[in-house]
Scaffold this motif. Sequence first.
Motif, PDB file in Angstrom:
ATOM      1  N   ALA A  73       0.860  -1.181   0.000  1.00 44.11           N
ATOM      2  CA  ALA A  73       0.000   0.000   0.000  1.00 44.11           C
ATOM      3  C   ALA A  73       0.893   1.226   0.000  1.00 44.11           C
ATOM      4  O   ALA A  73       2.049   1.168   0.457  1.00 44.11           O
ATOM      5  CB  ALA A  73      -0.916   0.004   1.223  1.00 44.11           C
ATOM      6  N   THR A  74       0.399   2.342  -0.511  1.00 39.06           N
ATOM      7  CA  THR A  74       1.185   3.567  -0.532  1.00 39.06           C
ATOM      8  C   THR A  74       0.412   4.707   0.121  1.00 39.06           C
ATOM      9  O   THR A  74      -0.814   4.667   0.235  1.00 39.06           O
ATOM     10  CB  THR A  74       1.561   3.981  -1.965  1.00 39.06           C
ATOM     11  OG1 THR A  74       0.364   4.325  -2.684  1.00 39.06           O
ATOM     12  CG2 THR A  74       2.283   2.855  -2.686  1.00 39.06           C
ATOM     13  N   ARG A  75       1.154   5.706   0.573  1.00 41.37           N
ATOM     14  CA  ARG A  75       0.540   6.901   1.158  1.00 41.37           C
ATOM     15  C   ARG A  75       1.479   8.078   0.959  1.00 41.37           C
ATOM     16  O   ARG A  75       2.646   7.917   0.578  1.00 41.37           O
ATOM     17  CB  ARG A  75       0.247   6.694   2.639  1.00 41.37           C
ATOM     18  CG  ARG A  75       1.474   6.407   3.490  1.00 41.37           C
ATOM     19  CD  ARG A  75       1.104   6.349   4.966  1.00 41.37           C
ATOM     20  NE  ARG A  75       2.178   5.888   5.817  1.00 41.37           N
ATOM     21  CZ  ARG A  75       3.163   6.651   6.288  1.00 41.37           C
ATOM     22  NH1 ARG A  75       3.213   7.941   5.946  1.00 41.37           N
ATOM     23  NH2 ARG A  75       4.092   6.163   7.076  1.00 41.37           N
ATOM     24  N   ASP A  76       0.953   9.269   1.242  1.00 35.89           N
ATOM     25  CA  ASP A  76       1.766  10.472   1.167  1.00 35.89           C
ATOM     26  C   ASP A  76       2.765  10.509   2.321  1.00 35.89           C
ATOM     27  O   ASP A  76       2.594   9.829   3.340  1.00 35.89           O
ATOM     28  CB  ASP A  76       0.888  11.722   1.229  1.00 35.89           C
ATOM     29  CG  ASP A  76       0.010  11.881  -0.009  1.00 35.89           C
ATOM     30  OD1 ASP A  76       0.409  11.369  -1.069  1.00 35.89           O
ATOM     31  OD2 ASP A  76      -1.053  12.513   0.096  1.00 35.89           O
ATOM     32  N   VAL A  77       3.769  11.347   2.177  1.00 33.82           N
ATOM     33  CA  VAL A  77       4.779  11.526   3.219  1.00 33.82           C
ATOM     34  C   VAL A  77       4.327  12.627   4.172  1.00 33.82           C
ATOM     35  O   VAL A  77       3.906  13.702   3.737  1.00 33.82           O
ATOM     36  CB  VAL A  77       6.137  11.897   2.604  1.00 33.82           C
ATOM     37  CG1 VAL A  77       7.177  12.093   3.701  1.00 33.82           C
ATOM     38  CG2 VAL A  77       6.594  10.830   1.627  1.00 33.82           C
ATOM     39  N   ASN A  78       4.389  12.358   5.472  1.00 34.86           N
ATOM     40  CA  ASN A  78       4.091  13.375   6.468  1.00 34.86           C
ATOM     41  C   ASN A  78       5.272  14.330   6.542  1.00 34.86           C
ATOM     42  O   ASN A  78       6.419  13.900   6.693  1.00 34.86           O
ATOM     43  CB  ASN A  78       3.856  12.705   7.834  1.00 34.86           C
ATOM     44  CG  ASN A  78       3.283  13.651   8.857  1.00 34.86           C
ATOM     45  OD1 ASN A  78       3.681  14.806   8.928  1.00 34.86           O
ATOM     46  ND2 ASN A  78       2.347  13.175   9.647  1.00 34.86           N
ATOM     47  N   ILE A  79       5.021  15.616   6.449  1.00 34.74           N
ATOM     48  CA  ILE A  79       6.120  16.583   6.361  1.00 34.74           C
ATOM     49  C   ILE A  79       6.255  17.450   7.618  1.00 34.74           C
ATOM     50  O   ILE A  79       6.891  18.504   7.592  1.00 34.74           O
ATOM     51  CB  ILE A  79       5.948  17.499   5.133  1.00 34.74           C
ATOM     52  CG1 ILE A  79       4.605  18.250   5.195  1.00 34.74           C
ATOM     53  CG2 ILE A  79       6.063  16.696   3.857  1.00 34.74           C
ATOM     54  CD1 ILE A  79       4.451  19.272   4.080  1.00 34.74           C
ATOM     55  N   GLU A  80       5.692  17.018   8.745  1.00 37.50           N
ATOM     56  CA  GLU A  80       5.870  17.777   9.986  1.00 37.50           C
ATOM     57  C   GLU A  80       7.359  17.897  10.326  1.00 37.50           C
ATOM     58  O   GLU A  80       8.109  16.928  10.239  1.00 37.50           O
ATOM     59  CB  GLU A  80       5.141  17.084  11.134  1.00 37.50           C
ATOM     60  CG  GLU A  80       3.627  17.136  11.020  1.00 37.50           C
ATOM     61  CD  GLU A  80       2.956  16.228  12.031  1.00 37.50           C
ATOM     62  OE1 GLU A  80       1.787  16.493  12.349  1.00 37.50           O
ATOM     63  OE2 GLU A  80       3.591  15.267  12.476  1.00 37.50           O
ATOM     64  N   GLN A  81       7.772  19.088  10.739  1.00 41.29           N
ATOM     65  CA  GLN A  81       9.173  19.334  11.052  1.00 41.29           C
ATOM     66  C   GLN A  81       9.488  19.161  12.531  1.00 41.29           C
ATOM     67  O   GLN A  81      10.645  19.044  12.919  1.00 41.29           O
ATOM     68  CB  GLN A  81       9.553  20.752  10.614  1.00 41.29           C
ATOM     69  CG  GLN A  81       9.397  20.991   9.122  1.00 41.29           C
ATOM     70  CD  GLN A  81      10.253  20.039   8.300  1.00 41.29           C
ATOM     71  OE1 GLN A  81      11.458  19.910   8.538  1.00 41.29           O
ATOM     72  NE2 GLN A  81       9.643  19.361   7.345  1.00 41.29           N
ATOM     73  N   SER A  82       8.452  19.144  13.367  1.00 41.58           N
ATOM     74  CA  SER A  82       8.629  19.007  14.804  1.00 41.58           C
ATOM     75  C   SER A  82       7.379  18.355  15.376  1.00 41.58           C
ATOM     76  O   SER A  82       6.266  18.596  14.886  1.00 41.58           O
ATOM     77  CB  SER A  82       8.853  20.375  15.454  1.00 41.58           C
ATOM     78  OG  SER A  82       8.975  20.272  16.849  1.00 41.58           O
ATOM     79  N   ILE A  83       7.552  17.507  16.382  1.00 43.38           N
ATOM     80  CA  ILE A  83       6.396  16.809  16.950  1.00 43.38           C
ATOM     81  C   ILE A  83       6.360  16.972  18.461  1.00 43.38           C
ATOM     82  O   ILE A  83       7.386  17.137  19.124  1.00 43.38           O
ATOM     83  CB  ILE A  83       6.410  15.306  16.599  1.00 43.38           C
ATOM     84  CG1 ILE A  83       7.717  14.624  17.057  1.00 43.38           C
ATOM     85  CG2 ILE A  83       6.190  15.109  15.106  1.00 43.38           C
ATOM     86  CD1 ILE A  83       7.721  13.113  16.858  1.00 43.38           C
ATOM     87  N   SER A  84       5.140  16.930  18.999  1.00 37.78           N
ATOM     88  CA  SER A  84       4.943  16.895  20.442  1.00 37.78           C
ATOM     89  C   SER A  84       4.764  15.441  20.856  1.00 37.78           C
ATOM     90  O   SER A  84       4.030  14.683  20.213  1.00 37.78           O
ATOM     91  CB  SER A  84       3.718  17.725  20.834  1.00 37.78           C
ATOM     92  OG  SER A  84       2.542  17.240  20.178  1.00 37.78           O
ATOM     93  N   VAL A  85       5.443  15.060  21.925  1.00 38.27           N
ATOM     94  CA  VAL A  85       5.478  13.663  22.361  1.00 38.27           C
ATOM     95  C   VAL A  85       5.113  13.591  23.840  1.00 38.27           C
ATOM     96  O   VAL A  85       5.487  14.477  24.624  1.00 38.27           O
ATOM     97  CB  VAL A  85       6.879  13.056  22.121  1.00 38.27           C
ATOM     98  CG1 VAL A  85       6.988  11.664  22.713  1.00 38.27           C
ATOM     99  CG2 VAL A  85       7.185  13.017  20.625  1.00 38.27           C
ATOM    100  N   VAL A  86       4.390  12.545  24.212  1.00 32.64           N
ATOM    101  CA  VAL A  86       4.116  12.275  25.622  1.00 32.64           C
ATOM    102  C   VAL A  86       4.653  10.891  25.969  1.00 32.64           C
ATOM    103  O   VAL A  86       4.760  10.022  25.101  1.00 32.64           O
ATOM    104  CB  VAL A  86       2.606  12.346  25.944  1.00 32.64           C
ATOM    105  CG1 VAL A  86       2.092  13.768  25.802  1.00 32.64           C
ATOM    106  CG2 VAL A  86       1.815  11.383  25.077  1.00 32.64           C
ATOM    107  N   VAL A  87       4.986  10.712  27.235  1.00 36.05           N
ATOM    108  CA  VAL A  87       5.399   9.395  27.706  1.00 36.05           C
ATOM    109  C   VAL A  87       4.147   8.557  27.904  1.00 36.05           C
ATOM    110  O   VAL A  87       3.221   8.955  28.611  1.00 36.05           O
ATOM    111  CB  VAL A  87       6.199   9.496  29.010  1.00 36.05           C
ATOM    112  CG1 VAL A  87       6.549   8.102  29.541  1.00 36.05           C
ATOM    113  CG2 VAL A  87       7.461  10.313  28.791  1.00 36.05           C
ATOM    114  N   SER A  88       4.103   7.405  27.273  1.00 28.70           N
ATOM    115  CA  SER A  88       2.915   6.563  27.309  1.00 28.70           C
ATOM    116  C   SER A  88       2.852   5.744  28.594  1.00 28.70           C
ATOM    117  O   SER A  88       3.886   5.266  29.081  1.00 28.70           O
ATOM    118  CB  SER A  88       2.909   5.613  26.108  1.00 28.70           C
ATOM    119  OG  SER A  88       1.816   4.714  26.185  1.00 28.70           O
ATOM    120  N   PRO A  89       1.647   5.523  29.128  1.00 22.18           N
ATOM    121  CA  PRO A  89       1.513   4.590  30.248  1.00 22.18           C
ATOM    122  C   PRO A  89       1.655   3.129  29.810  1.00 22.18           C
ATOM    123  O   PRO A  89       1.851   2.253  30.650  1.00 22.18           O
ATOM    124  CB  PRO A  89       0.096   4.873  30.772  1.00 22.18           C
ATOM    125  CG  PRO A  89      -0.646   5.403  29.588  1.00 22.18           C
ATOM    126  CD  PRO A  89       0.368   6.190  28.801  1.00 22.18           C
TER     127      PRO A  89
END
Length: 220
Positions: A73-89
């Motif tokens: 399967a194919t999809r577009d490329v995500n072009i975000e330059q910075s991401i917000s991350v949380v520590v998962s439980p």
Amino acid sequence: MASKTDMGLIETIRAREGRLPWLGRHLARLRASIAALGAAQPPDDLIDLIRFAAGPGDRVVRVQVTDGHAELATRDVNIEQSISVVVSPERHQPYTHKTTQREVFGRAFAGARRVGAQDALLVSDDGFVAEGTAWNLFWWENGSLCTPAAALGILPGVGRRRIMELAAVEERQVAVEALKRRSLFAVNAVRGIVEIGSLDATPVPRDPRTAELAAGFWPD
């Protein structure tokens, strides 16, 4: 849990202007996992199928091999330059082969989205930071570039390997507390290097060395 016969192996491959810069590395990892897990071999024309799916543009090709059958399967490329991350439980489980048994990552990602973050970082039962839902973690610690140790059972990412070719890297087992006030970035073979802008809603400082690494990530 999926049985051996219905468990699939996954490779997510970046096409850049029709080129597949890490194809050989993805196929080598796939072959190694097939050998280690005793899985059926993919079809002989897998490379041709991947190249056809990629086409001439900039795409992401997802390959899943289950019981010797390949689905693409194919999809577009995500072009975000910075991401917000949380520590998962959710607690990290060893994931040394890229298989379809990814439920813990799916739950972690969904939980991050519910609280307004873009992704999640998983921690081991022993309290050591491990990896993201689809990426490896790196951070700058004074003059050193660090990453969670492979001994934690993290995925041997193609992007992780590339970073370790570009710079000297120290593998460490650290708690989340050790990441505070550090400059962090995520990497995988689809998006390359992506800065982490915040961790648990706390801004993460930027480091110019990350941009320098990013400039050399993709081969000419």
